[in-house]
Design an enzyme around this catalytic site. Structure first.
Site, PDB file in Angstrom:
ATOM      1  CE  LYS A 135      -0.461  -0.107   5.018  1.00  0.00           C
ATOM      2  NZ  LYS A 135      -1.314  -0.535   6.123  1.00  0.00           N
ATOM      3  NE  ARG A 184      -6.864   1.216   9.788  1.00  0.00           N
ATOM      4  CZ  ARG A 184      -5.643   0.876   9.418  1.00  0.00           C
ATOM      5  NH1 ARG A 184      -4.651   1.748   9.493  1.00  0.00           N
ATOM      6  NH2 ARG A 184      -5.380  -0.337   8.985  1.00  0.00           N
ATOM      7  CE1 TYR A 243      13.211  31.543   3.585  1.00  0.00           C
ATOM      8  CE2 TYR A 243      13.122  29.144   3.501  1.00  0.00           C
ATOM      9  CZ  TYR A 243      13.077  30.375   2.862  1.00  0.00           C
ATOM     10  OH  TYR A 243      12.888  30.420   1.524  1.00  0.00           O
TER      11      TYR A 243
HETATM   12  C1  LIG Z   1      -0.731  -1.711   6.658  1.00  0.00           C
HETATM   13  C2  LIG Z   1      -1.434  -2.965   6.928  1.00  0.00           C
HETATM   14  C3  LIG Z   1      -0.719  -4.166   7.061  1.00  0.00           C
HETATM   15  C4  LIG Z   1       0.796  -4.222   7.051  1.00  0.00           C
HETATM   16  O1  LIG Z   1       1.305  -3.772   8.259  1.00  0.00           O
HETATM   17  P1  LIG Z   1       2.869  -3.753   8.564  1.00  0.00           P
HETATM   18  O2  LIG Z   1       2.971  -3.382   9.986  1.00  0.00           O
HETATM   19  O3  LIG Z   1       3.459  -2.744   7.647  1.00  0.00           O
HETATM   20  O4  LIG Z   1       3.388  -5.125   8.285  1.00  0.00           O
HETATM   21  C5  LIG Z   1      -1.437  -5.325   7.238  1.00  0.00           C
HETATM   22  N1  LIG Z   1      -2.784  -5.316   7.283  1.00  0.00           N
HETATM   23  C6  LIG Z   1      -3.506  -4.172   7.162  1.00  0.00           C
HETATM   24  C7  LIG Z   1      -4.989  -4.240   7.234  1.00  0.00           C
HETATM   25  C8  LIG Z   1      -2.855  -2.969   6.987  1.00  0.00           C
HETATM   26  O5  LIG Z   1      -3.575  -1.850   6.878  1.00  0.00           O
END
Ligand SMILES: *Cc1c(COP(=O)(O)O)cnc(C)c1O
Length: 386
Positions: A42, A140, A269
């Protein structure tokens, strides 16, 4: 297309070592024995580039891919990826059509999502493959365990939906809060069992990401979903020796300019740094506009000529100052390592994340596309600009 160095004139680049990702996937596959591996790619593969990383994941034997959006899934299909791809986020109703058309597996948490997927599946004369998401504590997405059965009964009449799987995502696994994680896992198992007793069976059950993959074989079920660890960064410090996974990405630039500044000169800055004595300051062409966090101002470090140099002053959109006073022979044009190794010195994304008060996911995934990714495959000695 991302502009390469030749076009932007900027020497900043991120080198993605595909063979290291490949090795990491293979190590994880071996560690899993028969359990399926969903490589989570992702958020543009945590900043590494979703297309190249996904192709490498397939070559290295990943069973499935996990993405966050329909757009990423569609992109991968257009690139010719054939293995199952699951959308881990919520799919807006308007995108259900694309999800079904491109054979992407949906995650279902609401009646509206189920309805939209079903309608799209009917329209395309296909089965819409979906997984029921159970919320065991992250809050979530997901259906609360106690509502799961009623929810499915409400969905019973929806045509062309194939409930292939059921899953949850833990809220405290990375923190090593096993009591809470075990209780969430138990809740998940009890929910599955109760559903089975009422005739709802799910062939693919899954719960864990990187932490579970590394530490809790007893919670694998049918599949695990690691993401960040495949890029060489197990989420918790306690896990770093478990599988010997190697960082996949290096980020480099070059010194643009050197200044010899006298004591009491303030730089950048707001003048957030004042030279305490005569200092040699390098300007490097990378800044928070590239996703190199502003919070690294006066905190972070980079490597020049195999030595660490501290960031001084406030990081701007395109530039960062380094104190290179103690680096002998330093020249304009010298290579500068933001993440990676040079001679004996190494800066990992763990360290950058720590300076940012964040986690490696953010340190890596924040790096913008304006930093060209260069795909290197040591096996063939080829470097491909993209
Ligand atoms: C991001 C995510 C993962 C992967 O998690 P990591 O800690 O990066 O291995 C797995 N399952 C879901 C539903 C996620 O959103």
């Amino acid at each position: 297309m991302v502009l390469s160095q030749h076009l932007t004139g900027s020497p900043t680049e991120a080198i993605v070592h595909l063979h290291k990702y490949h090795e990491n996937v293979k190590k994880v596959k071996k560690h899993l024995h028969q359990t399926w591996l969903m490589a989570v790619v992702k958020t543009n593969a945590y900043g590494h580039g979703v297309v190249q990383i996904s192709k490498e994941a397939v070559k290295a034997g990943a069973d499935r891919l996990g993405v966050s959006s329909v757009a990423e899934g569609v992109l991968l299909r257009k690139e010719g990826i054939r293995i199952p791809i699951q959308i881990l986020g919520a799919i807006p109703g308007t995108l259900a059509d694309d999800a079904v058309a491109y054979d992407l597996i949906g995650s279902i948490s609401t009646k509206e999502q189920a309805l939209a997927f079903s309608k799209a599946a009917v329209r395309h004369r296909k089965w819409g493959h979906v997984h029921l998401k159970i919320d065991t504590g992250l809050h979530r997405f997901g259906v609360p365990p106690e509502e799961a059965h009623d929810f499915l009964e409400e969905c019973r009449g929806l045509p062309n939906l194939y409930w292939e799987g059921v899953y949850t995502h833990f809220s405290h696994a990375d923190d090593g809060d096993w009591q809470r994680t075990e209780s969430q896992y138990e809740k998940f198992l009890q929910t599955i069992q109760a559903l089975e007793e009422k005739g709802w069976a799910f062939p693919v059950r899954h719960a864990g990401g990187s932490t579970i993959m590394l530490e809790r074989q007893d919670m694998y079920l049918d599949m695990v979903r690691p993401g960040i660890s495949l890029f060489g960064y197990p989420p918790a410090a306690r896990q770093r020796s478990i599988l010997d996974l190697e960082p996949v990405m290096e980020v480099k630039t070059r010194i643009l300019q050197l200044h010899d500044l006298s004591a009491q000169t303030s730089i950048g800055y707001g003048g957030s740094y004042t030279c305490p004595s005569r200092r040699k300051i390098a300007v490097v062409p990378v800044g928070h506009g590239d996703g190199y966090a502003r919070s690294l101002s006066n905190r972070g470090q980079m490597i020049v000529r195999g030595q660490r140099a501290g960031i001084v002053g406030t990081i701007s959109l395109d530039q960062t100052f380094l104190d290179v006073t103690d680096i002998s022979g330093v020249c304009e044009g010298d290579e500068v390592i933001l993440i990676g190794r040079q001679h004996e010195e190494q800066i990992t994304a763990y360290e950058v994340a720590e300076w940012m008060d964040s986690i490696t996911d953010e340190a890596l995934a924040s790096l913008k596309e304006r930093i060209p990714r260069v795909y290197s495959d040591m096996d063939t000695g080829k470097e491909n600009w993209k």
